[in-house]
Design a protein around this motif. Structure first.
Motif, mmCIF file in Angstrom:
data_model
loop_
_atom_site.group_PDB
_atom_site.id
_atom_site.type_symbol
_atom_site.label_atom_id
_atom_site.label_comp_id
_atom_site.label_asym_id
_atom_site.label_seq_id
_atom_site.Cartn_x
_atom_site.Cartn_y
_atom_site.Cartn_z
ATOM 1 N N GLU A 1 6.429 3.984 6.799
ATOM 2 C CA GLU A 1 5.541 2.820 6.890
ATOM 3 C C GLU A 1 5.676 1.921 5.661
ATOM 4 O O GLU A 1 5.716 0.697 5.778
ATOM 5 C CB GLU A 1 4.083 3.267 7.027
ATOM 6 C CG GLU A 1 3.731 3.793 8.399
ATOM 7 C CD GLU A 1 2.333 4.409 8.422
ATOM 8 O OE1 GLU A 1 1.560 4.045 9.322
ATOM 9 O OE2 GLU A 1 2.018 5.241 7.544
ATOM 10 N N VAL A 2 5.744 2.558 4.498
ATOM 11 C CA VAL A 2 5.891 1.783 3.259
ATOM 12 C C VAL A 2 7.205 0.995 3.309
ATOM 13 O O VAL A 2 7.240 -0.200 3.014
ATOM 14 C CB VAL A 2 5.842 2.706 2.014
ATOM 15 C CG1 VAL A 2 6.215 1.940 0.754
ATOM 16 C CG2 VAL A 2 4.453 3.331 1.862
ATOM 17 N N ASP B 103 0.852 -1.188 0.000
ATOM 18 C CA ASP B 103 0.000 0.000 0.000
ATOM 19 C C ASP B 103 0.894 1.246 0.000
ATOM 20 O O ASP B 103 1.510 1.576 1.008
ATOM 21 C CB ASP B 103 -0.896 -0.040 1.247
ATOM 22 C CG ASP B 103 -1.785 1.194 1.356
ATOM 23 O OD1 ASP B 103 -1.674 2.097 0.499
ATOM 24 O OD2 ASP B 103 -2.591 1.243 2.308
ATOM 25 N N ASP C 104 6.941 -1.928 5.674
ATOM 26 C CA ASP C 104 6.119 -2.988 5.081
ATOM 27 C C ASP C 104 6.944 -3.838 4.115
ATOM 28 O O ASP C 104 6.887 -5.058 4.131
ATOM 29 C CB ASP C 104 4.928 -2.395 4.306
ATOM 30 C CG ASP C 104 3.809 -1.939 5.242
ATOM 31 O OD1 ASP C 104 3.914 -2.201 6.451
ATOM 32 O OD2 ASP C 104 2.851 -1.320 4.740
ATOM 33 N N THR D 138 0.090 4.313 -0.246
ATOM 34 C CA THR D 138 -0.512 5.571 0.223
ATOM 35 C C THR D 138 0.000 5.952 1.618
ATOM 36 O O THR D 138 -0.187 7.075 2.059
ATOM 37 C CB THR D 138 -2.055 5.471 0.296
ATOM 38 O OG1 THR D 138 -2.409 4.478 1.260
ATOM 39 C CG2 THR D 138 -2.653 5.115 -1.058
ATOM 40 N N LYS D 139 0.627 4.990 2.312
ATOM 41 C CA LYS D 139 1.122 5.277 3.667
ATOM 42 C C LYS D 139 2.368 6.157 3.629
ATOM 43 O O LYS D 139 2.890 6.470 2.561
ATOM 44 C CB LYS D 139 1.447 3.948 4.355
ATOM 45 C CG LYS D 139 0.247 3.027 4.549
ATOM 46 C CD LYS D 139 0.687 1.851 5.395
ATOM 47 C CE LYS D 139 -0.285 0.686 5.322
ATOM 48 N NZ LYS D 139 0.335 -0.525 5.909
ATOM 49 N N SER D 140 2.871 6.499 4.809
ATOM 50 C CA SER D 140 4.051 7.359 4.872
ATOM 51 C C SER D 140 5.274 6.623 4.344
ATOM 52 O O SER D 140 5.279 5.385 4.276
ATOM 53 C CB SER D 140 4.301 7.789 6.323
ATOM 54 O OG SER D 140 4.801 6.690 7.057
#
Ligand SMILES: [Zn+2]
Length: 209
Positions: free
Chosen positions: A197-198, A190, A201, A192-194
């Motif tokens: 965070e990306v 995803d 992930d 769209t996260k910061s």
């Protein structure tokens, strides 16, 4: 750790360059893109650079076989011994076919973002005409300045809305179908996260598998 080969896919504005840099530092493997290899080749004035220039100066797309050759030269360098990140390549089926059996990615990372967010992000992107630094500004209609040169930032022609929309269309038509080809290695993230965070992930998925 065995050789780590990552492909990064995603539309414009999905953060490919940023994540490629972070992953490169994390896993200590080089990152490169087709555009970057072409620019390096021209800068070095290699035997291939005349041919590359002849396409670019006429506004033609550089043929897949040339890019393929540049990529193969690059990945056979000692710096790529432990692996590498190929950012934004392959971009279509023809390019994927060309490297099939020659470069097998460990993972294909797809940074997924809706078109609306891609357009929104890119429309807030501005560049310093003097030093080339790229900024994400709050309000692109206001005067924004480079922190280093104090020069007024400008929008890139490539970042105009109609051009972004055309590129997104091309992405959906030509690049997205590669999901099928790489389905066994695909990590859909995803986007769209910061940034952090990306990155986490991706890192978690790579180290877990
Ligand atoms: Zn500047």
């Amino acid at each position: 750790m065995k050789k780590l080969i990552l492909f990064i896919m995603g539309p414009q504005g999905s953060g490919k360059d940023t994540q490629a840099e972070l992953l490169s530092k994390e896993f200590k493997i080089p990152t490169f893109s087709a555009g970057g290899l072409l620019r390096d080749e021209i800068k070095r004035r290699s035997p291939l650079s005349d041919e590359i220039n002849s396409y670019i100066s006429k506004g033609f797309i550089v043929p897949t076989r040339i890019i393929y050759q540049l990529i193969m030269n690059k990945i056979n360098q000692p710096e790529c011994e432990r692996g590498f990140i190929l950012n934004g390549y392959p971009r279509n089926k023809e390019q994927a076919e060309a490297i099939k059996g020659k470069i097998e990615p460990t993972f294909v990372i797809l940074l997924d973002i809706p078109d609306k967010i891609a357009i929104e992000r890119i429309s807030h992107r501005m560049i310093c005409p003097k030093c080339g630094r790229v900024y994400t500004v709050k309000d692109p209609n206001k005067d924004n300045y480079c922190e280093v040169c104090h020069v007024k930032l400008v929008r890139r022609d490539d970042d105009k809305e109609e051009i972004i929309k055309k590129r997104l269309e091309l992405y959906h038509k030509e690049t997205e179908p590669l999901k099928e080809i790489y389905k066994d290695k695909l990590l859909i993230i995803d986007g769209t996260k910061s940034v952090k965070e990306v990155f986490n992930d991706i890192k978690n998925k790579i180290t877990k598998k």
